[in-house]
Design a protein around this motif. Sequence first.
Motif, PDB file in Angstrom:
ATOM      1  N   UNK A 335       0.818  -1.210   0.000  1.00 36.47           N
ATOM      2  CA  UNK A 335       0.000   0.000   0.000  1.00 36.47           C
ATOM      3  C   UNK A 335       0.853   1.261   0.000  1.00 36.47           C
ATOM      4  N   UNK A 336       1.794   1.338   0.947  1.00 35.76           N
ATOM      5  CA  UNK A 336       2.535   2.584   1.150  1.00 35.76           C
ATOM      6  C   UNK A 336       3.638   2.785   0.123  1.00 35.76           C
ATOM      7  N   UNK A 337       4.257   1.692  -0.338  1.00 33.73           N
ATOM      8  CA  UNK A 337       5.313   1.798  -1.343  1.00 33.73           C
ATOM      9  C   UNK A 337       4.788   1.501  -2.747  1.00 33.73           C
ATOM     10  N   UNK A 338       3.956   0.449  -2.852  1.00 37.52           N
ATOM     11  CA  UNK A 338       3.484   0.025  -4.168  1.00 37.52           C
ATOM     12  C   UNK A 338       2.282   0.782  -4.678  1.00 37.52           C
ATOM     13  N   UNK A 339       1.584   1.498  -3.781  1.00 39.04           N
ATOM     14  CA  UNK A 339       0.390   2.264  -4.162  1.00 39.04           C
ATOM     15  C   UNK A 339      -0.597   1.401  -4.949  1.00 39.04           C
ATOM     16  N   UNK A 340      -0.782   0.164  -4.504  1.00 36.56           N
ATOM     17  CA  UNK A 340      -1.677  -0.750  -5.202  1.00 36.56           C
ATOM     18  C   UNK A 340      -3.132  -0.365  -4.972  1.00 36.56           C
ATOM     19  N   UNK A 341      -3.965  -0.775  -5.897  1.00 38.39           N
ATOM     20  CA  UNK A 341      -5.400  -0.604  -5.712  1.00 38.39           C
ATOM     21  C   UNK A 341      -5.873  -1.557  -4.613  1.00 38.39           C
ATOM     22  N   UNK A 342      -7.087  -1.286  -4.112  1.00 39.82           N
ATOM     23  CA  UNK A 342      -7.637  -2.162  -3.086  1.00 39.82           C
ATOM     24  C   UNK A 342      -7.755  -3.600  -3.594  1.00 39.82           C
ATOM     25  N   UNK A 343      -8.155  -3.751  -4.843  1.00 45.18           N
ATOM     26  CA  UNK A 343      -8.277  -5.101  -5.421  1.00 45.18           C
ATOM     27  C   UNK A 343      -6.913  -5.793  -5.466  1.00 45.18           C
ATOM     28  N   UNK A 344      -5.874  -5.052  -5.832  1.00 51.13           N
ATOM     29  CA  UNK A 344      -4.533  -5.639  -5.869  1.00 51.13           C
ATOM     30  C   UNK A 344      -4.056  -6.003  -4.470  1.00 51.13           C
ATOM     31  N   UNK A 345      -4.363  -5.159  -3.499  1.00 49.97           N
ATOM     32  CA  UNK A 345      -3.983  -5.467  -2.121  1.00 49.97           C
ATOM     33  C   UNK A 345      -4.636  -6.762  -1.648  1.00 49.97           C
ATOM     34  N   UNK A 346      -5.926  -6.909  -1.903  1.00 47.37           N
ATOM     35  CA  UNK A 346      -6.630  -8.109  -1.455  1.00 47.37           C
ATOM     36  C   UNK A 346      -6.143  -9.351  -2.196  1.00 47.37           C
ATOM     37  N   UNK A 347      -5.774  -9.194  -3.458  1.00 43.55           N
ATOM     38  CA  UNK A 347      -5.210 -10.331  -4.195  1.00 43.55           C
ATOM     39  C   UNK A 347      -3.884 -10.758  -3.583  1.00 43.55           C
ATOM     40  N   UNK A 348      -3.067  -9.799  -3.172  1.00 44.77           N
ATOM     41  CA  UNK A 348      -1.800 -10.138  -2.545  1.00 44.77           C
ATOM     42  C   UNK A 348      -1.998 -10.736  -1.158  1.00 44.77           C
TER      43      UNK A 348
END
Length: 510
Positions: A335-348
């Motif tokens: 989140x803080x470094x990769x600035x991923x979307x919420x969907x990407x965060x949940x996939x990870x």
Amino acid sequence: MAALLLLVGTVPARASSSAAEGTLAVASPAVLRGEPIRLTYSTPDPHPANWLGLYTDPGNGPVEEQYVGPSTRWVYITEGSGEATLPTDGLEPGDYIVFALAQDGYRWLAAPVKIRIMSDEPLHFITDAFGLRNARALAPYRAKVTGLVRGDTEGLTFRKLSGPKWARVSAGGEVTGTPRPLDSLRREPLRVEARNTRGQTGTATIGIEVRRPGQSLVPELRAMSFNLWHGGSQVDGGREKQLRFLLESGVDVVGLQETSAVSTRELAEALGWDHHQAGTDLGVISRYPITERREPVAGGPLSVATKVRVRIGERQEVVVWNVHLGYTPYGPYDACFGRMTQEELLANEARSGRTPQIEAVLEAMRPDLDAARRTPVLLTGDFNAPSHLDWTPAANRCGYTSVPWPASVLPAEAGLRDSYRVAHPDPVTAPGVTWSPVYPVFTGGYGHDSHKGEPEPQDRIDFVYYAGPLRVTGSQALVEGTPAAVPNHRGNEWSSDHAAVLTTFRTSWP
């Protein structure tokens, strides 16, 4: 500078190993703390990555020529024969073993050498005031203080100096007796002296609460989650510091992570408590008897969880589940470094194993959760994931107004409550950070090396959840002192890279 005596013996080589082809010996059976252990070795299979590792015994040494846990000290041995040294700074008294190992791996090059470390620092109790488990009036009582003394313990004996008439102290450090109902009205401390053969003494003031028949034996239950950071091996004198922290916290039951195979047993034996060592990572220690133990299920999502049942009264029990979820990918970095979307965060989160792990744990907990009205349930652990209760619009963590982190959303949906957030509802005024008191700066890895040197995302990833008739009266994220950051951490009073979480519950069921 305290002295350490090392008594040496050799372990027979495993028949399946090449150990007989090499040799390993200690040059002297005695060294002083701060002076090196000097060894000689030989091997027909020299390699630049051959090495010596020093481990506690029993412990997490590669007794089956496979990795179990990290060594306490190590050094490369690159030649076919030669001398090597291992430092002794900060080592705990006890049994150790040195392995000669091949090529950054765990194949034996020689029969390992056993070592016992004895300390002649002045005799002392780990802390000069602490409490033992509660006593029931008219019922026989037994507890031990033998393991709470450090220093030169040669010829150690104990005696009672003063205290309640009902309490006796044996020369071996057992506290026994049968209190009367009137003793519940008298809060007289027990004073105990320890003495060694040199005439050195240490004293401690010990509290034992006496509960009348019909009263709850444990009216307040203090539960903790505590990641030990490779068993406490990363700071000097880690075991004594852990014990002092646990004693002074007054905790009753602790879910442990990163136990390095032996820390659960060693802590419990020193404290005189019950314990469950679940594999090499997880453990639970309890001031009160453990009546049921469940091992992790090997090779699947339940490999990260264990369960015990603790009896805290004649008709009162608590079920304790303890977990250590997967650590990578790590959500706050994404989140803080990769600035991923919420969907990407949940996939990870799913890719890390945490989502299937917590799903499997909660499914296994279902019978206990269904019975929580009668028998309360605790879920402790290092979840390696933040809480959705902390990532709120007001908190605005790394620009996110909300993230439904599954490792916290799913326990809430299953009926578990986050005890820290019950005590401290506002994540802005009480962030409760547990990761990390010793990593203020990101050190790289996890796919985000370009952010090395930036501030470490500080977050709350260790939890004490609960269900059933318990009332939260307080909860804290705890560290001792002001820990120095890695790599200057070895002298820290705090022995972990996480903060511990301690919650106090009022018990209210019959």
